[in-house]
Design a protein around this motif. Structure first.
Motif, PDB file in Angstrom:
ATOM      1  N   GLN A 139     -30.558  23.466 -88.600  1.00 21.38           N
ATOM      2  CA  GLN A 139     -29.863  22.286 -88.406  1.00 21.38           C
ATOM      3  C   GLN A 139     -28.361  22.536 -88.520  1.00 21.38           C
ATOM      4  OE1 GLN A 139     -31.661  18.560 -88.579  1.00 21.38           O
ATOM      5  NE2 GLN A 139     -29.557  17.513 -88.547  1.00 21.38           N
ATOM      6  N   VAL A 140     -27.450  22.282 -87.624  1.00 20.19           N
ATOM      7  CA  VAL A 140     -25.994  22.523 -87.927  1.00 20.19           C
ATOM      8  C   VAL A 140     -25.213  21.325 -88.514  1.00 20.19           C
ATOM      9  CG1 VAL A 140     -23.768  22.977 -86.621  1.00 20.19           C
ATOM     10  CG2 VAL A 140     -25.762  24.225 -86.047  1.00 20.19           C
ATOM     11  N   GLN A 141     -24.427  21.340 -89.531  1.00 21.20           N
ATOM     12  CA  GLN A 141     -23.510  20.424 -89.862  1.00 21.20           C
ATOM     13  C   GLN A 141     -22.424  20.932 -90.044  1.00 21.20           C
ATOM     14  OE1 GLN A 141     -25.878  19.525 -93.828  1.00 21.20           O
ATOM     15  NE2 GLN A 141     -26.061  17.478 -93.014  1.00 21.20           N
ATOM     16  N   LEU A 142     -21.284  19.593 -89.904  1.00 18.04           N
ATOM     17  CA  LEU A 142     -20.003  19.832 -90.179  1.00 18.04           C
ATOM     18  C   LEU A 142     -19.643  18.882 -91.290  1.00 18.04           C
ATOM     19  CD1 LEU A 142     -18.174  20.032 -86.647  1.00 18.04           C
ATOM     20  CD2 LEU A 142     -18.807  21.802 -88.171  1.00 18.04           C
ATOM     21  N   VAL A 143     -19.346  19.466 -92.501  1.00 19.18           N
ATOM     22  CA  VAL A 143     -18.823  18.752 -93.317  1.00 19.18           C
ATOM     23  C   VAL A 143     -17.582  18.732 -93.964  1.00 19.18           C
ATOM     24  CG1 VAL A 143     -19.608  18.011 -95.936  1.00 19.18           C
ATOM     25  CG2 VAL A 143     -21.330  18.757 -94.288  1.00 19.18           C
ATOM     26  N   GLU A 144     -16.836  17.358 -94.069  1.00 19.52           N
ATOM     27  CA  GLU A 144     -15.367  17.466 -94.229  1.00 19.52           C
ATOM     28  C   GLU A 144     -15.304  17.098 -95.940  1.00 19.52           C
ATOM     29  OE1 GLU A 144     -15.782  15.349 -90.302  1.00 19.52           O
ATOM     30  OE2 GLU A 144     -16.838  15.343 -92.119  1.00 19.52           O
ATOM     31  N   SER A 145     -14.376  17.638 -96.347  1.00 18.17           N
ATOM     32  CA  SER A 145     -13.886  17.414 -97.849  1.00 18.17           C
ATOM     33  C   SER A 145     -12.440  17.089 -97.926  1.00 18.17           C
ATOM     34  CB  SER A 145     -14.518  18.380 -98.828  1.00 18.17           C
ATOM     35  OG  SER A 145     -14.153  19.653 -98.576  1.00 18.17           O
ATOM     36  N   TRP A 192      -9.226  18.946 -85.534  1.00 25.16           N
ATOM     37  CA  TRP A 192      -9.276  17.767 -86.545  1.00 25.16           C
ATOM     38  C   TRP A 192      -8.875  16.443 -85.809  1.00 25.16           C
ATOM     39  CZ3 TRP A 192     -11.063  17.464 -91.292  1.00 25.16           C
ATOM     40  CH2 TRP A 192     -11.268  18.711 -91.864  1.00 25.16           C
ATOM     41  N   TYR A 193      -9.775  15.558 -85.699  1.00 28.34           N
ATOM     42  CA  TYR A 193      -9.307  14.185 -85.318  1.00 28.34           C
ATOM     43  C   TYR A 193      -9.300  13.224 -86.074  1.00 28.34           C
ATOM     44  CZ  TYR A 193     -10.905  15.382 -80.644  1.00 28.34           C
ATOM     45  OH  TYR A 193     -11.057  16.066 -79.087  1.00 28.34           O
ATOM     46  N   ARG A 194      -8.566  12.059 -85.993  1.00 24.51           N
ATOM     47  CA  ARG A 194      -8.603  11.008 -87.007  1.00 24.51           C
ATOM     48  C   ARG A 194      -8.521   9.523 -86.217  1.00 24.51           C
ATOM     49  NH1 ARG A 194      -1.959  11.661 -88.768  1.00 24.51           N
ATOM     50  NH2 ARG A 194      -1.073  11.051 -86.826  1.00 24.51           N
ATOM     51  N   VAL A 205      -9.518   7.834 -91.264  1.00 26.02           N
ATOM     52  CA  VAL A 205     -10.565   8.784 -91.521  1.00 26.02           C
ATOM     53  C   VAL A 205     -10.335  10.118 -90.593  1.00 26.02           C
ATOM     54  CG1 VAL A 205     -12.965   9.116 -91.497  1.00 26.02           C
ATOM     55  CG2 VAL A 205     -11.986   6.728 -91.986  1.00 26.02           C
ATOM     56  N   TYR A 206     -10.581  11.167 -91.221  1.00 26.04           N
ATOM     57  CA  TYR A 206     -10.146  12.526 -90.684  1.00 26.04           C
ATOM     58  C   TYR A 206     -11.707  13.106 -90.105  1.00 26.04           C
ATOM     59  CZ  TYR A 206      -5.291  12.310 -90.918  1.00 26.04           C
ATOM     60  OH  TYR A 206      -3.981  11.803 -91.021  1.00 26.04           O
ATOM     61  N   TYR A 207     -11.872  13.529 -89.038  1.00 27.62           N
ATOM     62  CA  TYR A 207     -12.986  13.945 -88.753  1.00 27.62           C
ATOM     63  C   TYR A 207     -12.966  15.510 -88.160  1.00 27.62           C
ATOM     64  CZ  TYR A 207     -14.639   9.194 -88.258  1.00 27.62           C
ATOM     65  OH  TYR A 207     -14.855   7.936 -88.362  1.00 27.62           O
ATOM     66  N   CYS A 208     -13.881  16.508 -88.375  1.00 30.21           N
ATOM     67  CA  CYS A 208     -13.897  17.667 -87.921  1.00 30.21           C
ATOM     68  C   CYS A 208     -14.776  17.799 -86.620  1.00 30.21           C
ATOM     69  CB  CYS A 208     -14.548  18.515 -89.148  1.00 30.21           C
ATOM     70  SG  CYS A 208     -15.074  20.314 -88.669  1.00 30.21           S
ATOM     71  N   ASN A 264     -21.214  20.127 -78.802  1.00 31.23           N
ATOM     72  CA  ASN A 264     -20.046  19.865 -79.619  1.00 31.23           C
ATOM     73  C   ASN A 264     -20.566  18.837 -80.544  1.00 31.23           C
ATOM     74  OD1 ASN A 264     -18.078  17.167 -79.818  1.00 31.23           O
ATOM     75  ND2 ASN A 264     -17.146  19.142 -79.401  1.00 31.23           N
ATOM     76  N   TYR A 265     -20.225  19.336 -82.027  1.00 34.24           N
ATOM     77  CA  TYR A 265     -20.808  18.626 -83.059  1.00 34.24           C
ATOM     78  C   TYR A 265     -19.502  17.945 -83.899  1.00 34.24           C
ATOM     79  CZ  TYR A 265     -24.781  21.300 -82.961  1.00 34.24           C
ATOM     80  OH  TYR A 265     -26.318  21.953 -82.489  1.00 34.24           O
ATOM     81  N   TRP A 266     -19.534  16.846 -84.645  1.00 35.79           N
ATOM     82  CA  TRP A 266     -18.853  16.025 -85.442  1.00 35.79           C
ATOM     83  C   TRP A 266     -19.185  15.863 -86.772  1.00 35.79           C
ATOM     84  CZ3 TRP A 266     -14.349  13.524 -83.728  1.00 35.79           C
ATOM     85  CH2 TRP A 266     -14.369  13.840 -82.380  1.00 35.79           C
ATOM     86  N   GLY A 267     -18.257  16.006 -87.741  1.00 31.25           N
ATOM     87  CA  GLY A 267     -18.539  15.516 -89.063  1.00 31.25           C
ATOM     88  C   GLY A 267     -18.574  14.278 -89.365  1.00 31.25           C
ATOM     89  N   ARG A 268     -18.966  13.703 -90.569  1.00 35.06           N
ATOM     90  CA  ARG A 268     -18.875  12.367 -90.804  1.00 35.06           C
ATOM     91  C   ARG A 268     -17.492  11.752 -91.238  1.00 35.06           C
ATOM     92  NH1 ARG A 268     -24.746  10.782 -93.580  1.00 35.06           N
ATOM     93  NH2 ARG A 268     -26.030  11.424 -92.134  1.00 35.06           N
ATOM     94  N   GLY A 269     -16.374  12.484 -91.551  1.00 33.79           N
ATOM     95  CA  GLY A 269     -15.300  12.246 -91.717  1.00 33.79           C
ATOM     96  C   GLY A 269     -15.095  12.258 -93.318  1.00 33.79           C
ATOM     97  N   THR A 270     -13.879  12.149 -93.442  1.00 32.53           N
ATOM     98  CA  THR A 270     -13.215  12.017 -94.857  1.00 32.53           C
ATOM     99  C   THR A 270     -12.042  11.018 -94.930  1.00 32.53           C
ATOM    100  OG1 THR A 270     -12.693  13.478 -96.902  1.00 32.53           O
ATOM    101  CG2 THR A 270     -11.576  14.260 -94.598  1.00 32.53           C
TER     102      THR A 270
END
Length: 121
Positions: free
Chosen positions: A1-7, A36-38, A92-95, A109-115
């Protein structure tokens, strides 16, 4: 399972700096562009910066000269160095990235949950 995790999100005073990180994990075969989106409260999500697979980059006008974007192609990571932060950078900044997983021949296309980044006066 692919994940994108921001920190790296934090509360910082105006004029300060932060570095955001995005780690992509899973059975990844290839990554093309990374973004990077916000999204600030009440606003639409906007593209802040993009790093292309060849290393070239794009920045929205409001962050040009203040933000830099980079990638670690081996570790499948992306970074956003943010300097001279302003209250209007609060969001909130998203990868986001297009990834090809092992055993497939197409990109998804994948998204992280944001930081959360909060810039105070």
């Amino acid at each position: 399972q692919v994940q994108l995790v921001e920190s790296g999100g934090d509360l910082v005073q105006a004029g300060g700096s932060l570095t955001l990180s995005c780690a992509a994990s899973g059975s990844i075969f290839s990554i093309t562009d990374m973004n990077w989106y916000r999204q600030a409260p009440g606003n639409q999500r906007e593209l802040v910066a993009r790093i292309f697979s060849d290393g070239s980059s794009y920045f929205v006008d409001s962050v040009k000269g203040r933000f830099t974007i980079s990638r670690d192609y081996v570790k499948n990571m992306m970074f956003l160095q943010m300097n001279s932060l302003k209250p209007e950078d609060t969001a909130v900044y998203y990868c986001n990235a297009d990834l090809m997983t092992s055993g497939t021949d197409y990109y998804v296309n994948y998204w992280g949950r944001g930081t959360q980044v909060t810039v105070s006066l």
